[in-house]
Design a protein around this motif. Structure first.
Motif, PDB file in Angstrom:
ATOM      1  N   TYR A 135      32.845  56.278 -29.960  1.00  0.00           N
ATOM      2  CA  TYR A 135      33.021  54.851 -29.620  1.00  0.00           C
ATOM      3  C   TYR A 135      31.606  54.237 -29.025  1.00  0.00           C
ATOM      4  O   TYR A 135      30.913  55.096 -28.609  1.00  0.00           O
ATOM      5  N   ILE A 136      31.505  53.202 -29.303  1.00  0.00           N
ATOM      6  CA  ILE A 136      30.383  52.337 -29.164  1.00  0.00           C
ATOM      7  C   ILE A 136      30.869  50.970 -28.360  1.00  0.00           C
ATOM      8  O   ILE A 136      31.534  50.345 -29.018  1.00  0.00           O
ATOM      9  N   PHE A 137      30.508  50.815 -27.030  1.00  0.00           N
ATOM     10  CA  PHE A 137      30.975  49.434 -26.380  1.00  0.00           C
ATOM     11  C   PHE A 137      29.722  48.832 -25.846  1.00  0.00           C
ATOM     12  O   PHE A 137      28.841  49.858 -25.470  1.00  0.00           O
ATOM     13  N   ASP A 138      29.814  47.553 -25.628  1.00  0.00           N
ATOM     14  CA  ASP A 138      28.768  46.749 -24.980  1.00  0.00           C
ATOM     15  C   ASP A 138      28.839  47.097 -23.438  1.00  0.00           C
ATOM     16  O   ASP A 138      27.753  47.196 -22.596  1.00  0.00           O
ATOM     17  N   ASP A 139      30.084  47.391 -22.860  1.00  0.00           N
ATOM     18  CA  ASP A 139      30.247  47.568 -21.516  1.00  0.00           C
ATOM     19  C   ASP A 139      31.397  48.353 -21.383  1.00  0.00           C
ATOM     20  O   ASP A 139      32.163  48.663 -22.276  1.00  0.00           O
ATOM     21  N   LEU A 140      31.851  48.436 -20.064  1.00  0.00           N
ATOM     22  CA  LEU A 140      33.111  49.339 -19.922  1.00  0.00           C
ATOM     23  C   LEU A 140      34.339  48.720 -20.252  1.00  0.00           C
ATOM     24  O   LEU A 140      35.468  49.351 -20.342  1.00  0.00           O
ATOM     25  N   LYS A 141      34.271  47.411 -20.551  1.00  0.00           N
ATOM     26  CA  LYS A 141      35.555  46.701 -20.813  1.00  0.00           C
ATOM     27  C   LYS A 141      36.188  47.295 -22.225  1.00  0.00           C
ATOM     28  O   LYS A 141      37.339  47.013 -22.346  1.00  0.00           O
TER      29      LYS A 141
ATOM     30  N   LEU B 130      20.932  54.711  -2.522  1.00  0.00           N
ATOM     31  CA  LEU B 130      22.308  54.873  -2.136  1.00  0.00           C
ATOM     32  C   LEU B 130      23.104  53.361  -2.064  1.00  0.00           C
ATOM     33  O   LEU B 130      24.239  53.471  -1.633  1.00  0.00           O
ATOM     34  N   HIS B 131      22.464  52.465  -2.233  1.00  0.00           N
ATOM     35  CA  HIS B 131      23.272  51.158  -2.355  1.00  0.00           C
ATOM     36  C   HIS B 131      22.805  50.206  -3.476  1.00  0.00           C
ATOM     37  O   HIS B 131      22.819  48.982  -3.557  1.00  0.00           O
ATOM     38  N   LEU B 132      22.869  50.924  -4.693  1.00  0.00           N
ATOM     39  CA  LEU B 132      22.875  50.360  -6.177  1.00  0.00           C
ATOM     40  C   LEU B 132      23.975  49.412  -6.440  1.00  0.00           C
ATOM     41  O   LEU B 132      25.188  50.045  -5.698  1.00  0.00           O
ATOM     42  N   PRO B 133      23.895  48.361  -6.870  1.00  0.00           N
ATOM     43  CA  PRO B 133      24.882  47.365  -7.155  1.00  0.00           C
ATOM     44  C   PRO B 133      25.573  48.091  -8.507  1.00  0.00           C
ATOM     45  O   PRO B 133      25.147  48.803  -9.403  1.00  0.00           O
ATOM     46  N   LEU B 134      27.050  47.637  -8.381  1.00  0.00           N
ATOM     47  CA  LEU B 134      27.966  48.323  -9.634  1.00  0.00           C
ATOM     48  C   LEU B 134      27.696  46.953 -10.753  1.00  0.00           C
ATOM     49  O   LEU B 134      27.456  45.841 -10.371  1.00  0.00           O
ATOM     50  N   TYR B 135      27.808  47.509 -12.081  1.00  0.00           N
ATOM     51  CA  TYR B 135      27.843  46.339 -12.995  1.00  0.00           C
ATOM     52  C   TYR B 135      28.864  45.660 -12.852  1.00  0.00           C
ATOM     53  O   TYR B 135      29.981  46.160 -12.161  1.00  0.00           O
ATOM     54  N   GLU B 136      29.015  44.378 -12.975  1.00  0.00           N
ATOM     55  CA  GLU B 136      29.896  43.484 -12.694  1.00  0.00           C
ATOM     56  C   GLU B 136      31.509  43.589 -13.430  1.00  0.00           C
ATOM     57  O   GLU B 136      32.227  43.248 -12.665  1.00  0.00           O
ATOM     58  N   GLU B 137      31.727  44.174 -14.361  1.00  0.00           N
ATOM     59  CA  GLU B 137      32.909  44.693 -15.053  1.00  0.00           C
ATOM     60  C   GLU B 137      33.735  45.794 -14.325  1.00  0.00           C
ATOM     61  O   GLU B 137      34.679  46.237 -14.511  1.00  0.00           O
ATOM     62  N   VAL B 138      32.771  46.872 -13.696  1.00  0.00           N
ATOM     63  CA  VAL B 138      33.211  48.057 -13.179  1.00  0.00           C
ATOM     64  C   VAL B 138      34.445  48.121 -12.385  1.00  0.00           C
ATOM     65  O   VAL B 138      35.359  48.868 -12.820  1.00  0.00           O
TER      66      VAL B 138
ATOM     67  N   GLY C 262      32.669  51.375  -2.246  1.00  0.00           N
ATOM     68  CA  GLY C 262      34.076  51.099  -2.062  1.00  0.00           C
ATOM     69  C   GLY C 262      35.002  51.927  -3.184  1.00  0.00           C
ATOM     70  O   GLY C 262      36.127  51.337  -3.188  1.00  0.00           O
ATOM     71  N   LEU C 263      34.194  52.777  -3.984  1.00  0.00           N
ATOM     72  CA  LEU C 263      34.982  53.221  -4.988  1.00  0.00           C
ATOM     73  C   LEU C 263      35.730  54.714  -4.735  1.00  0.00           C
ATOM     74  O   LEU C 263      35.956  55.620  -5.710  1.00  0.00           O
TER      75      LEU C 263
ATOM     76  N   GLY D  36      23.198  54.080 -14.398  1.00  0.00           N
ATOM     77  CA  GLY D  36      23.213  53.287 -15.644  1.00  0.00           C
ATOM     78  C   GLY D  36      24.517  53.125 -16.370  1.00  0.00           C
ATOM     79  O   GLY D  36      24.482  52.181 -17.355  1.00  0.00           O
ATOM     80  N   THR D  37      25.528  53.684 -15.888  1.00  0.00           N
ATOM     81  CA  THR D  37      26.778  53.365 -16.521  1.00  0.00           C
ATOM     82  C   THR D  37      27.702  52.779 -15.713  1.00  0.00           C
ATOM     83  O   THR D  37      28.480  51.661 -16.126  1.00  0.00           O
ATOM     84  N   LEU D  38      27.867  53.172 -14.228  1.00  0.00           N
ATOM     85  CA  LEU D  38      28.819  52.340 -13.339  1.00  0.00           C
ATOM     86  C   LEU D  38      27.691  51.681 -12.236  1.00  0.00           C
ATOM     87  O   LEU D  38      28.104  50.391 -12.038  1.00  0.00           O
ATOM     88  N   PHE D  39      26.610  52.050 -12.140  1.00  0.00           N
ATOM     89  CA  PHE D  39      25.776  51.502 -11.235  1.00  0.00           C
ATOM     90  C   PHE D  39      24.401  51.106 -11.806  1.00  0.00           C
ATOM     91  O   PHE D  39      23.699  51.751 -12.788  1.00  0.00           O
TER      92      PHE D  39
END
Length: 221
Positions: free
Chosen positions: A209-215, A93-101, A132-133, A14-17
């Protein structure tokens, strides 16, 4: 920017994936039920590891995730068989990353980046490798090594011991409100990645801190 931060610690699911993306595989196997299965599966997974923590009855997140799936299929009167269950477990095991990660991690590559998850290594390592991380993190830490699920203080203590830092030198990131509350309660600095625009948990443990995403983390770049 707080210059006291020496380690950036990321939750995984839910954070990275994007855990919700598994609804695609659920829909393919159980047409018309993809959304229901994916949401209920995640909720039951969290409920089960919380219950096992309270009961002192540890099992790996792999086992818990499988048990949660079996329950949700029964709950919806859907035919459960080993082949379908294995396909859905494999999809985890193949969940997608959020687009900004990937971009954010690349820009923070000179920082001390660590993963700390309730996921057991049999789920966690393949997931990160498939994305690939593997080389992006200094540590890939699992509660399985201490058998105490987050948000128990003993789980965060394990991560802190591995990092060799003081509590307030760690910035912990999660999209899960319960995880942010647990980390804040332990003494970590916290950044809630509020992807769903939810209210802060009413536990008297405000995120730093509160952010909308990892950016939002790029302020430490």
């Amino acid at each position: 920017m707080d210059s006291s931060i020496k380690a950036f610690v990321f939750d995984v699911y839910g954070t990275l994936f994007d855990v919700t993306a598994i609804k695609k595989e659920c829909e393919e196997l159980y047409p018309g039920y993809g959304e229901e299965i994916s949401q209920s599966w995640r909720s039951k997974q969290v409920e089960y590891f919380m219950l096992r923590q309270l009961m002192g009855n540890y099992a790996t997140l792999h086992t818990i995730t499988h048990q949660a799936l079996k329950y949700v299929l029964k709950e919806n009167d859907l035919q459960s068989n080993e082949e379908n269950e294995q396909k859905l477990m494999e999809a985890y095991l193949h969940l997608p990353l959020y687009e900004e990660v990937e971009g954010v991690l690349a820009q923070l590559k000179d920082k001390n980046l660590t993963v700390f998850s309730n996921g057991s290594h049999d789920m966690l390592n393949p997931l990160i490798e498939n994305a690939g991380l593997t080389g992006a993190f200094k540590h890939i830490l699992s509660v399985d090594e201490v058998k105490e699920f987050k948000p128990a203080p003993a789980s965060y203590q394990y991560a802190l011991d591995k990092l060799g830092l003081a509590n307030n030198q760690v910035l912990f990131m999660s999209s899960n409100g319960w995880d942010i509350s647990g980390a804040k309660n332990f003494g970590f600095q916290t950044a809630w990645i509020n992807r769903k625009n939810l209210p802060v948990e009413e536990l008297d443990l405000e995120p730093d801190y509160i952010f909308d995403d990892l950016k939002g983390l790029l302020k430490w770049k």
